[in-house]
Design an enzyme around this catalytic site. Structure first.
Site, PDB file in Angstrom:
ATOM      1  N   GLU A 351       0.835  -1.216   0.000  1.00 16.45           N
ATOM      2  CA  GLU A 351       0.000   0.000   0.000  1.00 16.45           C
ATOM      3  C   GLU A 351       0.867   1.261   0.000  1.00 16.45           C
ATOM      4  O   GLU A 351       0.736   2.142   0.848  1.00 16.45           O
ATOM      5  CB  GLU A 351      -0.982   0.004   1.178  1.00 16.45           C
ATOM      6  CG  GLU A 351      -2.111  -0.995   1.018  1.00 16.45           C
ATOM      7  CD  GLU A 351      -3.283  -0.734   1.955  1.00 16.45           C
ATOM      8  OE1 GLU A 351      -3.450   0.412   2.416  1.00 16.45           O
ATOM      9  OE2 GLU A 351      -4.035  -1.682   2.223  1.00 16.45           O
ATOM     10  N   ASP A 496       1.328  -8.666   2.741  1.00 14.71           N
ATOM     11  CA  ASP A 496       0.023  -8.675   3.389  1.00 14.71           C
ATOM     12  C   ASP A 496      -0.799  -9.673   2.590  1.00 14.71           C
ATOM     13  O   ASP A 496      -1.251  -9.376   1.480  1.00 14.71           O
ATOM     14  CB  ASP A 496      -0.601  -7.276   3.343  1.00 14.71           C
ATOM     15  CG  ASP A 496      -2.028  -7.249   3.881  1.00 14.71           C
ATOM     16  OD1 ASP A 496      -2.543  -8.317   4.280  1.00 14.71           O
ATOM     17  OD2 ASP A 496      -2.640  -6.164   3.884  1.00 14.71           O
ATOM     18  N   ASN A 498      -3.626 -11.089   3.576  1.00 13.33           N
ATOM     19  CA  ASN A 498      -5.053 -11.013   3.912  1.00 13.33           C
ATOM     20  C   ASN A 498      -5.629 -12.377   4.265  1.00 13.33           C
ATOM     21  O   ASN A 498      -6.767 -12.700   3.901  1.00 13.33           O
ATOM     22  CB  ASN A 498      -5.830 -10.379   2.754  1.00 13.33           C
ATOM     23  CG  ASN A 498      -5.828  -8.861   2.827  1.00 13.33           C
ATOM     24  OD1 ASN A 498      -6.137  -8.282   3.866  1.00 13.33           O
ATOM     25  ND2 ASN A 498      -5.447  -8.211   1.731  1.00 13.33           N
TER      26      ASN A 498
END
Length: 609
Positions: A351, A496, A498
């Site tokens: 991100e 990440d 998730n």
């Protein structure tokens, strides 16, 4: 802080010598009638060139002329501007001459005879001591090193010198947090530019209530400035700077030549920091860069500004977070301090806004010995940084999952399986997720190479089967890089994902396979069912184990982030403890005034076997 004091001292010596020589040469030239600067910007992709110079009356002229225009027209226009400037000077002198005497109140003598009308000055352009013909086109006439003469004044033409296209300091500047200016350099680069930081000698007086005049009014004297002794792009204010504004003097350069210098002052003074941050205690374990046998690795979703600055984020996702603590300028202070304090060898970030990478992370981490590469996803992307003293970048092998799945023969069998489930296939191919793959080589031992992968898998809670497909593509691609292109090199896979440890994705990575009847194949209902068995040949381990959570927001907490390592080649030397639950929940949840993201960084020291 720098861990190579000798190198830093040498670099500072070079910069100081260059600045001293520039000042000495400038003083020497001035004493013998140095030429002024005439700066020309001329690039092939634009129809016009720009010409900038100062006239004798002190006014600054910026002209735009067609590149295809004959030089004579441009010179004629310059002559007209110079004549106007001369007329203004003459009018000002006449006005002062006729002004009543302030001491006696007696008017001056009559105006006397009018001065003769000024003539248009002769304007010529010379190159190598020969006048340039007036029919030569502007694009060819204005060469670097040419001399523009306006009357008796000569200007040295500088064509396309390094110049700042953007220069800005962050709004929030806090003691103890690195400050890095946002800048763009044309015809140069930040590493070839010069920087010098100053601070006010004393704080400005506060503006009186009611908006009355203050000490910063136009009639007040300019503030005094003191050198900080820092001549790098990044400056870290101390507590002694609190209440003082900063000033940056910078000169664009490319390593061979320098352009016009600029100065900018911070809008606000240095503020006190937010107190103890969640990462302060972690930095006690990472005070020094590791030795050559270790690889300190960080994986961190830093929360993209494109997601933090939405009404949904402020009111639904993070309503407990102070609005100013969600602003990028504020969070960048914390992110830079946190990352630089880890003294890492590898940093994998998710991100990452493009502007954050180029304007904030790159310069700040570069000052601490790291180099970085970026891969855009859609609105944000992935960044991988590596310590230049330990690694060099051999190659990059980034892919977008949906593109690789459709076009790379490596995934032909997987695509055929997925094609049996059209609804699921459509959803998978709509996703924009990518994996960033970099091959690094040890600077100390060229036989040691490593494959560093970084990803951010699909986020939706019901997207378990999509993450399984994405992970299968990622692992097949990483195998190709680490086995076919660079046989036998170890793998570090950060991101990440998730996925909590109870999910199919985690089971697939750790155990090497997943059955076709696993519940995640129907994670979004029967309509998108896509049962298939998958396997991979890696022996991977979560280097930081299975923390209770790496993501902690108001409505959810769980472990979503991992650093997977190759068990055949790497082992864990130490895991840097995560913040305590009390630290994480001091301000209810994440992000907060003391933590810049809704995720927590994973940090560990890895060792070659």
């Amino acid at each position: 802080m720098w861990r190579l004091p000798g190198v830093r001292a040498a670099l500072r010596g070079v910069r100081t010598a260059v600045e001293r020589r520039s000042r000495t040469e400038a003083a020497s030239e001035t004493s013998v009638g140095a030429m002024e600067r005439a700066v020309v910007r001329c690039v092939p992709s634009e129809p016009k060139l720009s010409l900038s110079f100062a006239l004798a009356d002190g006014s600054h002229k910026n002209m735009q002329r067609d590149q295809s225009e004959p030089l004579g027209r441009a010179l004629s226009r310059i002559a007209t501007n110079a004549l106007k400037g001369h007329a203004k000077v003459a009018a000002a002198k006449k006005s002062r001459k006729n002004r009543p005497n302030a001491g006696s109140g007696v008017a001056c003598a009559g105006p006397g005879p009018e001065p003769a009308a000024a003539c248009e000055p002769v304007v010529k352009l010379y190159y190598r001591e020969e006048a340039v013909a007036e029919d030569v086109l502007n694009v060819d006439a204005w060469q670097d090193g040419a001399v523009l003469q306006i009357g008796d004044v000569k200007y040295k033409v500088e064509r396309n010198p390094p110049a700042f296209t953007e220069l800005q300091l962050p709004r929030y500047i806090m003691a103890g947090f690195p400050v890095c200016p946002k800048l763009g350099v044309e015809f140069g680069d930040p590493t070839g530019s010069l920087f010098r930081w100053y601070k006010e000698t004393k704080p400005r007086a506060a503006e009186p209530e009611g908006g009355g005049p203050s000490s910063s009014s136009p009639s007040s004297p300019s503030p005094g400035w003191t050198e900080t002794g820092v001549d790098e792009r990044v400056y870290t204010p101390s507590n002694a700077d609190i209440g003082l504004r900063l000033k940056l003097h910078c000169t664009p350069g490319n390593g061979q030549r320098f352009g016009p210098s600029r100065e900018l002052e911070s809008v606000c003074p240095v503020e006190a920091g937010p107190g103890t941050c969640t990462f302060d205690h972690r930095h006690l374990y990472t005070k020094k860069v590791t030795d050559d046998a270790l690889i300190r690795t960080v994986s961190y979703n830093i929360l993209a500004d494109t997601y933090a600055q939405t009404e949904f984020s402020r009111t639904v996702l993070y309503p407990y977070c102070a609005p100013y603590a969600l602003e990028l300028d504020y969070r960048q202070n914390l992110i830079q301090k946190e990352l630089t304090g880890y003294n890492a060898d590898l940093i994998c970030l998710q991100e990452v806004d493009r502007c954050v990478f180029t304007d904030s992370l790159m310069p700040a981490l570069e000052a601490f010995g790291l180099e970085g590469v970026f891969r855009i996803k859609q609105h944000e992307g992935l960044a991988t940084f590596y310590r230049k003293s330990k690694f060099s970048l051999l190659s990059q092998h980034d892919i977008a999952f949906h593109e690789a799945l459709q076009s790379d023969p490596l995934h032909k069998e997987l695509l055929e399986k997925l094609a049996l489930y059209p609804s699921a296939q459509e959803r998978v191919l709509q996703r924009s997720s990518v994996v960033q793959v970099s091959v690094l080589q040890s600077t100390k031992d060229s036989s040691k190479k490593i494959c560093v992968a970084n990803t951010h898998l699909y986020w939706h809670p019901k997207g378990g089967y999509i993450r399984l497909i994405q992970m299968a593509v990622a692992l097949a691609h990483i195998r190709h890089v680490s086995c076919d292109l660079y046989p036998g090199i170890p793998v570090i896979f950060c991101g990440d994902f998730n996925s909590t440890p109870s999910t199919g994705m985690y089971h697939f990575v750790i155990n090497g396979s997943i059955a076709e009847d696993h519940e995640d194949w129907t994670s979004n209902g029967e309509e998108e069912r896509c049962n298939m068995s998958l396997s991979h040949f890696f022996k991977l381990k979560s280097a930081c184990g299975e923390p209770a959570y790496t993501n902690y927001v108001g409505g959810f907490h769980g472990c979503l982030d991992y650093i997977f390592i190759d068990l055949h080649a790497l082992e864990v030397e130490q895991v840097i403890p995560l913040p305590s639950h009390e630290e994480v929940t001091t301000h209810q949840a994440l992000p907060s005034v003391s933590h810049p993201s809704d995720h927590i960084a994973l940090v560990c020291d890895l060792k070659w076997k």
